[in-house]
Design an enzyme around this catalytic site. Sequence first.
Site, PDB file in Angstrom:
ATOM      1  N   CYS A   2       0.825  -1.187   0.000  1.00 60.84           N
ATOM      2  CA  CYS A   2       0.000   0.000   0.000  1.00 60.84           C
ATOM      3  C   CYS A   2       0.866   1.245   0.000  1.00 60.84           C
ATOM      4  CB  CYS A   2      -0.894  -0.007   1.248  1.00 60.84           C
ATOM      5  SG  CYS A   2      -1.739  -1.585   1.534  1.00 60.84           S
ATOM      6  N   ASP A 104      -2.319  -9.310   7.714  1.00 62.22           N
ATOM      7  CA  ASP A 104      -1.031  -9.484   8.370  1.00 62.22           C
ATOM      8  C   ASP A 104      -0.612  -8.205   9.091  1.00 62.22           C
ATOM      9  OD1 ASP A 104      -0.878  -8.496   5.646  1.00 62.22           O
ATOM     10  OD2 ASP A 104       1.284  -8.474   5.869  1.00 62.22           O
ATOM     11  N   ILE A 302      10.658  -9.782 -19.961  1.00 58.73           N
ATOM     12  CA  ILE A 302      10.917  -8.631 -20.824  1.00 58.73           C
ATOM     13  C   ILE A 302      11.940  -9.030 -21.877  1.00 58.73           C
ATOM     14  CG2 ILE A 302      11.842  -6.288 -20.963  1.00 58.73           C
ATOM     15  CD1 ILE A 302      10.972  -5.845 -18.101  1.00 58.73           C
TER      16      ILE A 302
END
Length: 672
Positions: A2, A104, A302
């Site tokens: 976050c 968590d 990639i």
Amino acid sequence: MCGIAGIFHADPERRVDPETLVAMAAIQYHRGPDGFGYRVQQDRGVGFSHARLSIIDLDENRGRQPFVMPDNSIMTAVNGELYDYKRIRADLTLRGVQFRTKSDSEMVMHLYRRVGLEDAIPHFRGEFAISLYDREHDRLVLIRDRFGVKPLYFTEANGAFVFGSELKVLFAHPDVPRRFSDTGLFHQLMQTIVPGTTAFEGVHQVKPGHMVIVERAHGKLKVRQEKYWDMDFPLAAERPEHDDTDEEYWIEGVREHLMEAVQLRLEADVPVACYLSGGIDSCITLGLAAASQQSPVKAFTIGFDDVAYDETAIAREMAESVGADQDIMTLQADHLYDNLVETLWHTERSIYNTLGVAKLLMSRHVNEAGYKVVVTGEGSDELFAGYPAFRRDMFLHGLDTLPPAERASWEQLLAESNKLFSGAMLAENELDDPALTRLVGFTPSCLQPWLAAADHVPGLLAPGRRAALAGYAPGAAIAGALDAEMLEGRHPLDKAQYVWIKTMLEGQILTWGGDRVDMANSMEARPPFLDHHLAEFAAQLPPSMRIKGRTEKYVLREAMKGLLPRVLYEREKFAFMAPPAHTDPKKWAAMKALADQYLSTEAIEAAGLLDPEGVARLFELHEAEDTPVATQVQLDAVINHMISVQVLHEHFVAADIPRMARRKAEALGWRP
């Protein structure tokens, strides 16, 4: 995973503006698009906000942060993942703790209350940035993970301590000034920053393995930063004389610790994929992930249109060997510069190679494919001495007793290998920095190319800034930020790895090559090699288990021998990079187009950072017919840095960030 933000006033009676907190969450919406939350304790002048990316406990309301104890005694906002949390939750539940979520992150405040700060931290295993307000002791605590996988910044402005996951979060606060510092600008132009610093005046990072404790006294803030963990290599004199004879002990130990680290990072309430290049590190991660679950693992690769840098063939062989579902995204060299400006909004620092752009485009591709989490190979080279700079330092400073024939073999190896990276990962010529040599015993090879690039910086600076930095020694500034106690008495290879971990790993690989470009597209990257249990075991490895003869990462190769295709097991280290601009006419043209825009005389004079004459001279040097290729590679990096600082000025100094953040909150419908 976050974004967090917060405000802590020196005056506890000063009100925290909820709209500012919400704006600080909104400006980092990309880190947490699944919801937001904020909490204030107005009678204490403190408030936190949070932008959420839901990975564990997907219930939007139940998992909403910040978390607050029912009695308001503790408030927390957490970014990142804390592994092994189920065991800790179960233990706390047996001791009478009642959890309200399955997250968590909630365990942080419960563990803190039960055992205290110092005893709680050893249980925090993973990649995290934690903010915690303790009402009883009236203190704010910020804690950053041991290697700095997750970012965390702070500053003081107008009687307030302001923190957040990104610089733009701090700049969303209307009282936080936004201006380049002279030394910050210098280090942005030479790539390697001083640990703990940023490009901007008065803005700092919480150092990896550190916590910042903020308290109030007589209307003022008292801020101190304390170390709780470090990469502690044993003293050379304390290593057993024959500790490299029992190879199986070291091989089995690496195998056991790495398997556990990978399995812990597969824990999520959403699907987990893998990044896969052609190097052994991501291949090992994929192989262990595939062995740990029944369904095929999704692997994202990639590819580049330059065959000298493209690794898709080897990656494809690994994916096929473990039955992975591989997704290859091939990038055109000139397309990378089309996305540089956007990438710099997220990296918030200069970048020397468009690898960061490639990673941003890949994370977008992963997000569009429906994934939020990948496991990656970062950290392996740091633990097991995989970079060419380590091999050079081992040869020059750690193999004094080599017989002549073996020394000649090493010299040939150093001359032949990694020619592709001379001028970037390796200096064109040997360089000695007095301050670093005094501290370390030699100037680590990993810093030499950037110290060489620093020679160009004074001539690029605007006259006033050049005068302010007269006599400035960047190597001394970097040396001054390193812990001398962790270098004293260590083997030369240990020293080289320690310096890399404190500079290149945290300031580059985990920043513009990691979290910032992954989270730009709401995508969490988990690096099992940076599990601190594995790292503590790896620190004890004898140097010969890391570099054995001509083989780097020897113990890791042996531990994973049964997992790797032969071509990977036998392959030398090949650093994952995007092609330099000068190697491709289209890419050079794309770079020049950006330079025409951001390095024009008008743009330079408006920003007040650079000297247009110095910029012109550097381009002339790059394009001169007698300029060596290695020098061109180095100058490619400096040109990228020059463009970068001009773009950063546009993004963060010229723009009205507080207004932008509030508009973002309004557009999202995020309101107090």
